[in-house]
Motif scaffolding. Structure first.
Motif, PDB file in Angstrom:
ATOM      1  N   SER A  30      -9.156  -4.874 -31.779  1.00 54.16           N
ATOM      2  CA  SER A  30      -9.335  -5.008 -30.337  1.00 54.16           C
ATOM      3  C   SER A  30     -10.541  -4.377 -29.562  1.00 54.16           C
ATOM      4  O   SER A  30     -11.314  -4.620 -29.351  1.00 54.16           O
ATOM      5  CB  SER A  30      -7.871  -4.288 -30.164  1.00 54.16           C
ATOM      6  OG  SER A  30      -7.457  -2.984 -29.917  1.00 54.16           O
ATOM      7  N   CYS A  46      -9.029 -13.172 -34.463  1.00 48.26           N
ATOM      8  CA  CYS A  46      -7.540 -11.910 -33.265  1.00 48.26           C
ATOM      9  C   CYS A  46      -5.638 -13.195 -33.785  1.00 48.26           C
ATOM     10  O   CYS A  46      -5.107 -12.700 -33.748  1.00 48.26           O
ATOM     11  CB  CYS A  46      -7.909 -11.712 -32.216  1.00 48.26           C
ATOM     12  SG  CYS A  46      -8.208 -10.130 -31.884  1.00 48.26           S
ATOM     13  N   SER A  48      -9.003  -2.527 -23.969  1.00 47.48           N
ATOM     14  CA  SER A  48      -8.900  -2.227 -25.517  1.00 47.48           C
ATOM     15  C   SER A  48      -7.859  -0.741 -25.703  1.00 47.48           C
ATOM     16  O   SER A  48      -7.606  -1.009 -26.227  1.00 47.48           O
ATOM     17  CB  SER A  48     -10.228  -1.754 -26.374  1.00 47.48           C
ATOM     18  OG  SER A  48     -10.662  -0.997 -25.723  1.00 47.48           O
ATOM     19  N   TRP A  98      -4.439 -10.349 -24.786  1.00 42.84           N
ATOM     20  CA  TRP A  98      -5.482 -11.237 -24.647  1.00 42.84           C
ATOM     21  C   TRP A  98      -5.245 -12.926 -24.225  1.00 42.84           C
ATOM     22  O   TRP A  98      -6.157 -12.994 -23.985  1.00 42.84           O
ATOM     23  CB  TRP A  98      -5.236 -11.392 -26.677  1.00 42.84           C
ATOM     24  CG  TRP A  98      -6.316 -11.347 -27.033  1.00 42.84           C
ATOM     25  CD1 TRP A  98      -7.066 -12.533 -28.255  1.00 42.84           C
ATOM     26  CD2 TRP A  98      -7.191 -10.100 -27.709  1.00 42.84           C
ATOM     27  NE1 TRP A  98      -7.616 -12.024 -28.525  1.00 42.84           N
ATOM     28  CE2 TRP A  98      -8.742 -10.525 -28.304  1.00 42.84           C
ATOM     29  CE3 TRP A  98      -7.551  -8.967 -26.480  1.00 42.84           C
ATOM     30  CZ2 TRP A  98      -9.377  -9.472 -28.359  1.00 42.84           C
ATOM     31  CZ3 TRP A  98      -8.791  -8.286 -26.623  1.00 42.84           C
ATOM     32  CH2 TRP A  98     -10.122  -8.895 -27.965  1.00 42.84           C
TER      33      TRP A  98
END
Length: 431
Positions: free
Chosen positions: A323, A346, A407, A262
């Motif tokens: 995600s 997130c 993802s 991420w």
């Protein structure tokens, strides 16, 4: 009860406790700053040190060099953590920050491939190897120092300071990328500007060394670890703490994947694959890092007051569930606004994952093998789900053509985490 009779050894002054906290997080922050800068500038670094007519080949070579340090991390981690368990946390933490600082300077000063040819990538690889050896034990030994200095009922909070350093490193690395991309022309950024963050990062080394040099040994190690030290902590961990190792791996996987996918892979991915401006990726990461820096200690405090494992589990399940839809939201219509919203959303579940992780890991091993046990689990997971992640995802996206591959990777990591925890629980039941 006198201070000498307290099980955790000599009482430490508030000033010494503060110094121990700062000394523990400063090296970890330098480690992550360097990794993040390398990840953020991967596209430029690939052109400077690994030129190729095929952009994919350059990207893969850069990702492979990123992964090299992780291949040597388990070796460095076991050797240095064993030393930390046998002789104390302080000596090894003092040495490691010097090696880290040297490797950071080496990357920043190495001439380009166009200037010195094949020697350029060789020097970069050497720098990454040196860094891998030193940081292999950094997280484990620094976390052990933090948790062992923590007052009763504050171990998760003190452990979360380690993750605060990562969030701060993220913000500083992203700020440097954003500032340089804004102030410099693309030619200047590629020619010399990308070196500035590495050289600036190395300036913290003398300060870190000075602080670590004058920190007392961990009080818990002083009273327990040294007395119970074994000659081969690594062998003791493998023989007596296999269930704890598996449980540590299960806890580590989501935090590692969230960080490397991420915050390290995704910024370069949205620039390379989704064609967003580099400044957009850096600014969203900067804001994400600031949010994490604020949220992580809050989650650490909640983990101390409630249940550390519950806080971690809620964060892990939430992040895994979010995600796919969040990445799909960015891929459908790439823009800075969408990327920023996704990073901000997130930040909360990632903070819930990160905050209790150091304290949970430290609590699974007795003092005399704590650094070694954490180091083994940490380095194996970071190698498989962190260092290899950019290379794996770059190859998978090119192979499948799917922009949603990150993802899928994160969902798979969540499933593996639960599987590892389940298997560890069954081992405990059998014993």
């Amino acid at each position: 009860m006198t201070a000498a009779a307290i099980p955790l050894g000599r009482a430490r002054s508030p000033a010494m406790v503060r110094r121990a906290v700062i000394s523990s997080v400063i090296g970890n922050g330098l480690e992550w700053y360097d990794f993040l800068v390398y990840g953020f500038f991967a596209t430029i670094i690939s052109q400077v040190f690994f030129p190729s007519s095929d952009p994919l080949v350059s990207a893969l070579l850069t990702a492979a060099t990123f992964a090299i340090s992780f291949l040597v991390r388990p070796i460095g981690g076991v050797l240095l953590s064993t030393y930390a368990d046998r002789f104390g946390r302080k000596p090894i933490l003092t040495v490691m920050i010097l090696i880290m600082g040297f490797s950071t300077v080496l990357i920043g000063l190495t001439p380009s491939y166009a200037t010195i040819g094949i020697l350029a990538p060789i020097l970069v690889i050497i720098a990454r190897i040196l860094q891998g050896i030193s940081v292999g034990a950094e997280f484990a030994s620094a976390t052990a120092m933090l948790v062992e200095y923590a007052p009763p009922g504050r171990k998760m909070t003190y452990g979360s300071f380690q993750m605060c350093s990562q969030a701060l490193a993220l913000a500083l690395a992203a700020f440097s990328g954003y500032a340089l991309a804004t102030l410099l022309t693309p030619e200047a950024l590629q020619g010399w500007g990308w070196r500035i963050p590495f050289l600036l990062g190395s300036l913290i080394t003398p300060l870190g060394f000075y602080i670590r040099r004058f920190v007392d040994e961990s009080p818990e190690y002083e009273s327990k670890g040294g007395q119970n030290a074994v000659r081969t902590p690594f062998r003791a961990v493998l023989a007596e703490h296999r269930s704890a190792l598996l449980r540590c791996c299960g806890i580590m996987i989501p935090g590692t994947a969230s960080n490397y996918v991420w915050f390290i892979f995704l910024p370069g991915y949205v620039v390379r694959q989704l064609k967003l401006p580099f400044t957009s990726a850096m600014l969203s990461s900067l804001i994400g890092g600031i949010l994490l820096f604020v949220l992580v200690p809050i989650m650490g405090r909640l983990a101390d007051r409630w249940s550390a494992m519950s806080v971690w589990l809620v964060g892990m399940l939430s992040f895994s569930a979010l995600s796919y839809p969040l990445l799909a939201y960015v891929v459908a219509e790439p823009s800075f606004e969408r990327l920023l919203l996704v990073q901000a959303i997130c930040a909360l579940p990632i903070a819930a994952i990160w905050a209790p992780t150091p304290g949970l890991l430290a609590g699974m091993f007795p003092t005399h093998v704590r650094s070694t046990g954490m180091s083994v689990a940490y380095n194996v997971v970071v190698l498989l789900f962190g260092g290899l992640a950019p290379f794996t995802l770059t190859w998978l996206v090119a192979r499948t053509g799917s922009d949603m591959m990150p993802s899928y990777y994160l969902l798979a990591c969540g499933a593996l985490s639960l599987l590892a925890l389940s298997l560890a629980g069954r081992q405990n039941e059998r014993h």
